[in-house]
Design a protein around this motif. Structure first.
Motif, PDB file in Angstrom:
ATOM      1  N   PRO A 122      10.721  -4.290   9.148  1.00  0.00           N
ATOM      2  CA  PRO A 122      10.191  -4.765  10.432  1.00  0.00           C
ATOM      3  C   PRO A 122       8.674  -4.800  10.389  1.00  0.00           C
ATOM      4  N   VAL A 123       8.093  -5.622  11.251  1.00  0.00           N
ATOM      5  CA  VAL A 123       6.640  -5.656  11.378  1.00  0.00           C
ATOM      6  C   VAL A 123       6.142  -4.273  11.779  1.00  0.00           C
ATOM      7  N   GLY A 124       5.096  -3.799  11.097  1.00  0.00           N
ATOM      8  CA  GLY A 124       4.552  -2.485  11.359  1.00  0.00           C
ATOM      9  C   GLY A 124       5.062  -1.410  10.430  1.00  0.00           C
ATOM     10  N   ALA A 125       6.078  -1.738   9.586  1.00  0.00           N
ATOM     11  CA  ALA A 125       6.578  -0.757   8.625  1.00  0.00           C
ATOM     12  C   ALA A 125       5.605  -0.660   7.446  1.00  0.00           C
ATOM     13  N   PRO A 126       5.478   0.521   6.814  1.00  0.00           N
ATOM     14  CA  PRO A 126       4.570   0.656   5.668  1.00  0.00           C
ATOM     15  C   PRO A 126       4.982  -0.253   4.512  1.00  0.00           C
ATOM     16  N   LEU A 127       3.998  -0.920   3.900  1.00  0.00           N
ATOM     17  CA  LEU A 127       4.225  -1.732   2.706  1.00  0.00           C
ATOM     18  C   LEU A 127       3.794  -0.975   1.453  1.00  0.00           C
ATOM     19  N   LEU A 128       2.572  -0.468   1.457  1.00  0.00           N
ATOM     20  CA  LEU A 128       2.078   0.292   0.317  1.00  0.00           C
ATOM     21  C   LEU A 128       0.920   1.179   0.761  1.00  0.00           C
ATOM     22  N   THR A 129       0.514   2.084  -0.119  1.00  0.00           N
ATOM     23  CA  THR A 129      -0.665   2.894   0.115  1.00  0.00           C
ATOM     24  C   THR A 129      -1.654   2.637  -1.006  1.00  0.00           C
ATOM     25  N   VAL A 130      -2.947   2.674  -0.667  1.00  0.00           N
ATOM     26  CA  VAL A 130      -4.016   2.387  -1.614  1.00  0.00           C
ATOM     27  C   VAL A 130      -5.023   3.520  -1.564  1.00  0.00           C
ATOM     28  N   ALA A 131      -5.384   4.039  -2.737  1.00  0.00           N
ATOM     29  CA  ALA A 131      -6.427   5.049  -2.830  1.00  0.00           C
ATOM     30  C   ALA A 131      -7.771   4.340  -2.919  1.00  0.00           C
ATOM     31  N   VAL A 132      -8.571   4.482  -1.906  1.00  0.00           N
ATOM     32  CA  VAL A 132      -9.869   3.810  -1.824  1.00  0.00           C
ATOM     33  C   VAL A 132     -10.958   4.763  -2.277  1.00  0.00           C
ATOM     34  N   GLY A 133     -11.782   4.347  -3.238  1.00  0.00           N
ATOM     35  CA  GLY A 133     -12.840   5.196  -3.774  1.00  0.00           C
ATOM     36  C   GLY A 133     -12.406   5.755  -5.107  1.00  0.00           C
ATOM     37  N   ALA A 134     -13.037   5.319  -6.226  1.00  0.00           N
ATOM     38  CA  ALA A 134     -12.600   5.736  -7.558  1.00  0.00           C
ATOM     39  C   ALA A 134     -12.955   7.189  -7.802  1.00  0.00           C
ATOM     40  N   PRO A 135     -12.003   8.073  -8.063  1.00  0.00           N
ATOM     41  CA  PRO A 135     -12.309   9.467  -8.364  1.00  0.00           C
ATOM     42  C   PRO A 135     -12.779   9.639  -9.791  1.00  0.00           C
ATOM     43  N   GLU A 136     -13.440  10.771 -10.047  1.00  0.00           N
ATOM     44  CA  GLU A 136     -13.875  11.046 -11.399  1.00  0.00           C
ATOM     45  C   GLU A 136     -12.666  11.328 -12.279  1.00  0.00           C
ATOM     46  N   GLY A 137     -12.743  10.816 -13.502  1.00  0.00           N
ATOM     47  CA  GLY A 137     -11.670  11.073 -14.464  1.00  0.00           C
ATOM     48  C   GLY A 137     -10.488  10.159 -14.331  1.00  0.00           C
TER      49      GLY A 137
ATOM     50  N   GLU B  44       2.658 -15.071   0.963  1.00  0.00           N
ATOM     51  CA  GLU B  44       2.024 -14.031   0.166  1.00  0.00           C
ATOM     52  C   GLU B  44       1.112 -13.223   1.086  1.00  0.00           C
ATOM     53  N   VAL B  45       1.317 -11.915   1.115  1.00  0.00           N
ATOM     54  CA  VAL B  45       0.578 -11.053   2.033  1.00  0.00           C
ATOM     55  C   VAL B  45      -0.555 -10.376   1.269  1.00  0.00           C
ATOM     56  N   PRO B  46      -1.828 -10.593   1.666  1.00  0.00           N
ATOM     57  CA  PRO B  46      -2.946  -9.918   1.010  1.00  0.00           C
ATOM     58  C   PRO B  46      -3.205  -8.552   1.634  1.00  0.00           C
ATOM     59  N   CYS B  47      -3.737  -7.648   0.833  1.00  0.00           N
ATOM     60  CA  CYS B  47      -4.052  -6.286   1.292  1.00  0.00           C
ATOM     61  C   CYS B  47      -5.522  -6.219   1.690  1.00  0.00           C
ATOM     62  N   PRO B  48      -5.833  -5.647   2.835  1.00  0.00           N
ATOM     63  CA  PRO B  48      -7.229  -5.596   3.286  1.00  0.00           C
ATOM     64  C   PRO B  48      -8.059  -4.502   2.617  1.00  0.00           C
ATOM     65  N   TYR B  49      -7.446  -3.717   1.717  1.00  0.00           N
ATOM     66  CA  TYR B  49      -8.155  -2.625   1.069  1.00  0.00           C
ATOM     67  C   TYR B  49      -8.277  -2.893  -0.428  1.00  0.00           C
ATOM     68  N   GLY B  50      -9.329  -2.336  -1.029  1.00  0.00           N
ATOM     69  CA  GLY B  50      -9.487  -2.392  -2.468  1.00  0.00           C
ATOM     70  C   GLY B  50      -9.402  -0.994  -3.038  1.00  0.00           C
ATOM     71  N   GLY B  51      -8.648  -0.825  -4.138  1.00  0.00           N
ATOM     72  CA  GLY B  51      -8.495   0.493  -4.720  1.00  0.00           C
ATOM     73  C   GLY B  51      -7.310   0.552  -5.653  1.00  0.00           C
ATOM     74  N   VAL B  52      -6.686   1.721  -5.769  1.00  0.00           N
ATOM     75  CA  VAL B  52      -5.554   1.942  -6.665  1.00  0.00           C
ATOM     76  C   VAL B  52      -4.283   2.071  -5.836  1.00  0.00           C
ATOM     77  N   VAL B  53      -3.257   1.296  -6.172  1.00  0.00           N
ATOM     78  CA  VAL B  53      -1.971   1.363  -5.474  1.00  0.00           C
ATOM     79  C   VAL B  53      -1.298   2.680  -5.840  1.00  0.00           C
TER      80      VAL B  53
END
Length: 497
Positions: free
Chosen positions: A70-85, A49-58
């Motif tokens: 392969p190692v180094g390929a993108p897994l996901l993106t996370v929006a860090v910092g809750a926006p208004e609304g 199980e791979v944990p993500c080092p960032y907290g936010g919205v996937v």
């Protein structure tokens, strides 16, 4: 304004270069906390199980379940910092709290160290440098689809194409590559499963128009192209097989030959993950090791009686039940102490035999994911009860897919109990780079000459496959004979305990 950070597949250690996505643990739009497991991947050694080092919205996931990355390929993106609304009504209270409190900490940690640093605890991995992008708050519910356009000469009056980031509906949730439709302009192509399906059926993706958002080519588009190609081929076959119409007969179009049954296609199963690692290791073993096998039948009646007496003991001194495999493992460690040549490996480059100081005993375990060989560390320092407890623990971890790569490597000798499959004998392949493997067949009643008379006894076949470079037949035979003597007369083992 949130920051969109890209989390890449980390280095999982043990020289592993790729992993297969088994199960996503988060969805697009879900709130994740720092170091929360986001995906379960299978490597050539174990499931992790791979944990993500960032907290936010996937905001995006890259790769469907079953995709190999392969190692180094993108897994996901996370929006860090809750926006208004941002609508968090669908998130749990704990998730909402983690977004508001953890995302700022994540952004700070990212600025200083590139992540939490705990991408995969225990494997010595550091988080790769994060790539930051800005997105508008009203687009946090949309999947981030990354496309790249190959460098090409610019058309007359236009600027050359460059890499870009586009927002698309969350349905595809997959990174796309770029192809060309009829040689005119870029079009997104789903990667990698759809591309693989197209390759297998010789479908030219450049000729397809995608039905997905922004012209995205979906699997349904490729399936439709495959069906169309099959129908075209079947029509050509019917035309070729149709007999010529006689004079005065009905037009040829009215006479149709029955369709020829399509030959079943051969199934292709990729050699990857655990299966691929096993294939590579066994191929290397047979290529490098000049192996030989000797075997002997042994009367295991006394061993079974001793085990029954051990497990029937009561009182404060009575411990957990002892398995036959644990007794055989203890016999192996005693035999290796007498014949250390078989607890060694060969350094082919230096042309040296390396005798190993300790016994790390591997045992073959069949699981739903295939054959794995967990390792009992320092088996030479354990008694039968301790070995049995460790075998039980590792077996349970193997069945649930929770073995770490460290628990599957470093063995010096392997014990293979193929009797559980109901067979008597085998000539196993040595677990490279070890020098020997002891195979154990089923224990079953057979006619046997005991004390000069014919009797029914519990008989087992033992086989030893060994590397002929580390010893000759005399040493291998001596090892196997000592094991058989301990099986037939367990009191022999007491002399070394």
């Amino acid at each position: 304004m949130p920051q969109v950070l890209e989390f890449k597949l980390p280095d999982l250690g043990e020289g592993l270069t790729e992993a297969e996505i088994v199960r996503w643990l988060v969805e697009v739009g879900e709130v994740v906390a720092i170091d929360q497991p986001v995906v379960e991947v299978e490597t050539a050694k174990a499931m992790v199980e791979v944990p993500c080092p960032y907290g936010g919205v996937v905001t995006a996931r890259f790769g469907e379940e079953g995709t190999e990355l392969p190692v180094g390929a993108p897994l996901l993106t996370v929006a860090v910092g809750a926006p208004e609304g941002l609508d968090l009504s669908g998130a749990s209270p704990s998730s909402t709290e983690s977004l508001t409190s953890d995302t700022s900490a994540s952004a700070t940690a990212t600025e200083s160290s590139g992540g939490s640093g705990n991408v995969l605890v225990g494997y010595g991995t550091g988080a790769p440098a994060a790539r930051r992008r800005r997105i508008r708050p009203d687009r946090l519910d949309r999947t981030l689809v990354r496309t790249s356009v190959p460098d090409a000469p610019a058309a007359s009056g236009t600027a050359p194409a460059t890499g870009a980031t586009h927002a698309a509906p969350a349905a595809p949730a997959t990174p796309v590559a770029v192809g060309v439709v009829n040689g005119q302009g870029p079009v997104p192509v789903v990667s990698p499963l759809v591309r693989r399906l197209a390759r297998q059926h010789d479908i030219d993706l450049r000729r397809l128009a995608g039905s997905g958002p922004d012209g995205l080519i979906l699997r349904a588009d490729v399936d439709g192209a495959i069906r169309q190609a099959e129908e075209t081929a079947a029509a050509k076959t019917r035309t070729a097989l149709a007999p010529a119409a006689p004079t005065g007969a009905a037009p040829a179009s009215a006479v149709e030959a029955p369709a020829a049954p399509a030959a079943p296609a051969a199934e292709r199963i990729p050699l990857r993950g655990v299966r691929g690692a096993v294939a590579d290791k066994l191929s290397r073993s047979r290529t490098e090791i000049p192996d030989a096998t000797c075997w002997v039948d042994a009367d295991a009646t006394e061993l079974m009686a001793v085990r029954a007496a051990m497990n029937a003991a009561t009182g404060p001194s009575a411990g957990p039940k002892v398995s036959v495999l644990a007794l055989l493992a203890r016999i192996c460690t005693a035999a290796l102490a007498r014949f250390p040549e078989l607890n060694s490996t060969v350094d082919t480059e230096a042309r040296e035999i390396v005798r190993l100081p300790g016994v790390h005993l591997g045992f073959a375990a069949q699981t739903e994911r295939g054959l794995v060989v967990p390792v009992v560390r320092d088996a030479h320092t354990r008694n039968a009860e301790s070995i049995g407890a460790e075998i039980a623990r590792l077996t349970e971890s193997a069945r649930t897919g929770k073995l770490s790569p460290a628990q599957l490597t470093g063995g010096t000798f392997t014990l293979n109990n193929y009797g559980v499959f109901g067979v008597d004998g085998s000539t196993p392949i040595i677990n490279h780079p070890e020098a020997a493997m002891l195979g154990v067949g089923r224990i079953m009643p057979k006619p046997w000459v005991h004390q000069g008379e014919l009797a029914v006894r519990q008989v087992v076949q033992l086989s030893l496959t060994f590397d002929h470079r580390v010893c000759d037949g005399g040493t291998a035979g001596g090892f196997l004979r000592y094991v058989a003597d301990c099986v037939e007369q367990p009191a022999v083992l007491l002399r070394t305990l």
